[in-house]
Write an enzyme that holds these catalytic residues in place. Structure first.
Site, PDB file in Angstrom:
ATOM      1  N   ASP A 431     -10.238 -12.336 -22.609  1.00 44.13           N
ATOM      2  CA  ASP A 431      -9.648 -11.270 -21.775  1.00 44.13           C
ATOM      3  C   ASP A 431      -9.429 -11.487 -20.539  1.00 44.13           C
ATOM      4  O   ASP A 431     -10.277 -12.187 -19.845  1.00 44.13           O
ATOM      5  CB  ASP A 431     -11.078  -9.988 -21.987  1.00 44.13           C
ATOM      6  CG  ASP A 431     -10.751  -8.853 -21.269  1.00 44.13           C
ATOM      7  OD1 ASP A 431      -9.496  -8.175 -21.497  1.00 44.13           O
ATOM      8  OD2 ASP A 431     -11.207  -8.492 -20.279  1.00 44.13           O
ATOM      9  N   GLU A 484      -5.022 -13.630 -23.016  1.00 44.74           N
ATOM     10  CA  GLU A 484      -4.613 -12.443 -22.458  1.00 44.74           C
ATOM     11  C   GLU A 484      -4.273 -12.756 -20.944  1.00 44.74           C
ATOM     12  O   GLU A 484      -5.308 -12.835 -20.050  1.00 44.74           O
ATOM     13  CB  GLU A 484      -5.393 -11.191 -22.375  1.00 44.74           C
ATOM     14  CG  GLU A 484      -4.723  -9.960 -21.964  1.00 44.74           C
ATOM     15  CD  GLU A 484      -5.609  -8.916 -21.539  1.00 44.74           C
ATOM     16  OE1 GLU A 484      -5.273  -7.881 -21.235  1.00 44.74           O
ATOM     17  OE2 GLU A 484      -6.888  -9.068 -21.337  1.00 44.74           O
TER      18      GLU A 484
END
Length: 754
Positions: A431, A484
């Site tokens: 993330d 990401e």
């Protein structure tokens, strides 16, 4: 004189024990050979009387210089073959002496590897381990806290009183204590006294199980007591790269996928009723599903939809539901909200049995400031940078790991290996990678510090990510490591040996933003924004991209996918079908968030569950049917996945028909020229006779049409397919004259002559 010095020393040591200031309790406690005699000293706060039982004989102790420090002379070295009989308030019990066990747990090699950041199995040493020491069962505790003045084990075993069980400080800032009086299921924390005298109660950073929120203690738990049945899956996975296979991911949050009534108790296999964990106040009277219930409900659902993988938003232990799991405090523990570690292992075991891989969201970029967590762990900035210009995300209210510290990198890299090795996961999605890569991420001028070269790159974070990916693929060559990363940082999916970050997939954030912006436009105006649809191909082969419509796009007022679309309900559904079909035919692996597969209307809310009642309505069933068939088609047509990262597998037919907002292109697998032809019409206009050029003459079967009645469309199509015409267009001598339904994507496959 010697006796006076000895008495003063004992008095001083006892004072330090009482005030939790002793980092070397073994120096005074347990058996010692003193002046030709074996002296055993016992520290027992609040005890009225203490006796030692050795070789079936009871020896009465005396107190010397402190009311809780008991001493007795024994006829020989008792080693750890004695028991302590303790009386408090008229109640007595017998127990083993923790300070009779003096052997170091962390060996020299372990300490060396940890200090240099290369102990890839450090969880096998750190934390709480059920262990047998010289024929005695107990729990070995081990923690890294180099700046602490003293550390004690606290828990139900000692009424959470830090005076009872001080730990022994070893080399390298390691603290240890073997607790023969503790067992599996016991709750505990570390009580850490800082050099300034402040006391912190900390959960175990390496704990394998934690209490259910709002409690935040750790729980002693066995680790290696699960019988896996997925050896063939693991062998097949690691035998080749997974990115050259079809990957269609169902991203989800376990706690908000589906709830049950709190009245419907979960009955365990042994017949015991488990206390329900309330989901939230948004829907009073509801509870989370357990891992076993998710095994029975979720896995068949995902298999029926045809997804190859499930991606779970963070399931590492976290105190606040509203963080979605992204503010982790228990890095080595699956959250107790849904059950036990073994139940989560069985969930993954069953996923593999049904041909479904499991990807976890992994959050090495930051951690919360909760008092029981990593923040200011031993009274100093141990895990985080001390300077908030490097060590804090003010906008998120979280702290940033100090990637320059070897032991911190080791904590994280080993954690990555832990999830693959102990839980058999198949991939991770990291993330917010951009927040790690840039020192000035979300920071105004003057609130960040340039690197040693004067730039804004976080060189330590780059080194960490490269190390993590390098070690991961060394251990698990078939793993998926997905970034990401929302910027244009180069070489994200290049190997580390050529300077890349080492991921093997990257979310295509540019495609996602362009497509959502495009589809939110009134179809009449789309003719002026055709570049939003076509631009992604210009950079598609710079990285190994995954197309993702994620949870981030259906929260905070952004609307769910269906309600991003303009027009009435019919157009909303048609647009949604067109977008999903275009996504499945565009180069790149696929990820959609839960609810998109049937046209969820409400925004995602972590305290709610999905609108399953919508499946009573045909348009929503149609979206679900579409996703089912797209996944089936996708897996059966190698042209749609085999050359995702090779320009050989894609070719435009026409990307310039802006006035009609129509694009056409081809996908292929190999030299056979077995092309798939894809034509997308992004307006509500119906075209009864639309010509496109194709490279080969013959029959092109229509193998998919998003406007089919099965999907809730108008069922306009091409009667199964079309023969080519001799017609020069788009630089081809052959053409197809086809029907283009409104707001649709059609897929044709050239039929090779027998």
């Amino acid at each position: 004189m010697k006796e006076t010095i000895q008495a003063d020393w004992i008095k001083s040591e006892a004072f330090n024990l009482e005030n939790c200031c002793n980092d070397n309790p073994l120096n005074i406690l347990g058996p010692h050979f003193v002046n030709g005699q074996w002296i055993t000293r016992v520290w027992m706060p609040e005890a009225d009387e203490v006796n030692i039982i050795f070789k079936d004989k009871t020896y009465k102790t005396t107190t010397l210089n402190h009311k809780w420090l008991f001493e007795v002379t024994l006829p020989e070295d008792p080693k750890n073959n004695y028991q302590i009989n303790v009386s408090r308030g008229g109640v007595s019990h017998s127990q083993q002496d923790p300070w009779a066990y003096r052997k170091e747990w962390m060996g020299e090699l372990d300490r060396h590897l940890f200090a240099e950041g290369n102990h890839h199995h450090i969880w096998e040493k750190m934390g709480a381990h059920i262990h047998e020491e010289t024929n005695q069962q107990g729990v070995m505790f081990c923690i890294w806290a180099p700046n602490a003045k003293s550390i004690s084990i606290i828990g139900d075993i000692n009424s959470w009183d830090g005076r009872h069980h001080p730990m022994q400080k070893r080399l390298g800032g390691i603290w240890e204590l073997f607790m023969p009086i503790m067992k599996e299921g016991d709750a505990y924390k570390y009580e850490i006294r800082t050099q300034e005298g402040h006391i912190y109660e900390k959960a175990d950073p390496y704990g394998f199980l934690h209490e259910i929120r709002p409690q935040n203690g750790s729980i002693v738990s066995k680790l290696n007591n699960f019988d896996w049945e997925d050896s063939s899956w693991i062998t097949n996975r690691d035998s080749s790269s997974q990115i050259n296979k079809p990957i269609s991911v169902y991203e989800m949050h376990l706690g908000s996928w589906m709830h049950d009534s709190i009245e419907n108790k979960y009955i365990e296999k042994n017949g015991q009723t488990r206390s329900p964990v309330p989901a939230a106040d948004l829907k009073p009277g509801t509870r989370f599903l357990t891992y076993p219930e998710l095994t029975e409900k979720l896995i068949p659902y995902v298999k029926e939809r045809g997804f190859t993988h499930i991606e779970l938003m963070p399931i590492s232990e976290h105190p606040f539901d509203g963080s979605w799991g992204y503010q982790v405090t228990g890095w080595y523990a699956p959250t107790s909200r849904y059950g036990t570690p073994n139940e989560f292992k069985e969930f993954i075991n069953r996923c593999h049995a049904e041909g479904i891989g499991v990807i976890l969201d992994w959050v090495p970029g930051h951690f919360p400031k909760d008092k029981h967590g990593l923040a200011f762990f031993d009274g100093c900035h141990l895990y985080e940078h001390g300077d908030p210009r490097i060590g804090e995300h003010k906008e998120w209210g979280t702290l940033i790991f100090n990637y320059s510290r070897n032991e911190v990198r080791n904590f994280l890299v080993a954690n990555l290996i832990y999830w693959f090795e102990e839980f058999h996961i198949d991939g991770i999605r990291v993330d917010a990678v951009a927040s790690m890569l840039y020192r000035d991420y979300l920071r105004p001028e003057g609130e960040w510090i340039p690197n040693e070269n004067g730039g804004n790159e976080n060189l330590e974070a780059v080194k960490f990510l490269q190390q993590a990916n390098h070690v991961l693929f060394q251990h698990f060559p078939g793993a998926l490591s997905i970034a990401e990363e929302s910027t244009t940082w180069p070489m994200v999916t290049e190997p580390t040996n050529v300077g890349g970050l080492g991921f093997n997939l990257k979310w295509n954030m540019g495609w996602m933003h362009d497509m959502l912006d495009y589809f939110e436009i009134d179809p009449w105006f789309r003719q002026f924004h055709q570049n939003s649809v076509t631009f992604s191909i210009t950079y598609n082969y710079t990285e190994n991209f995954m197309l993702a419509l994620s949870h981030d796009e259906v929260v905070h007022g952004k609307s769910h996918l269906l309600h991003k679309m303009p027009g009435d309900d019919w157009k909303k559904f048609a647009n949604t079908r067109a977008l999903l079909t275009y996504m499945w035919t565009h180069p790149g692996k696929k990820t959609i968030f839960m609810g998109m597969e049937f046209g969820q209307r409400q925004e995602w809310n972590v305290w709610d569950d999905l609108q399953w009642e919508l499946l009573e309505f045909e348009p929503h069933k149609g979206i679900r049917n579409l996703v089912d068939d797209l996944n089936k088609l996708y897996k059966n047509e190698p042209s749609l996945w085999k050359n995702d990262f090779d320009p050989y597998g894609f070719q435009w037919i026409d990307c310039n028909d802006t006035s009609n907002s129509v694009i056409s292109f081809m996908r292929r697998e190999n030299e056979s020229n077995e092309w798939l032809v894809i034509v997308a019409n992004f307006t509500p206009n119906f075209h009864g006779s639309y010509k496109i050029g194709v490279p080969l003459e013959g029959f092109y079967k229509e193998i998919f049409n998003s406007d089919g009645s099965k999907y809730g469309g108008s069922n306009k199509g091409n009667m199964g397919g079309k023969e080519t015409l001799k017609y020069n267009i788009h630089n081809y001598e052959n053409a197809l004259e086809i029907v283009l339904p409104p707001l649709s994507v059609s897929i044709f496959k050239h039929q090779l002559k027998q």
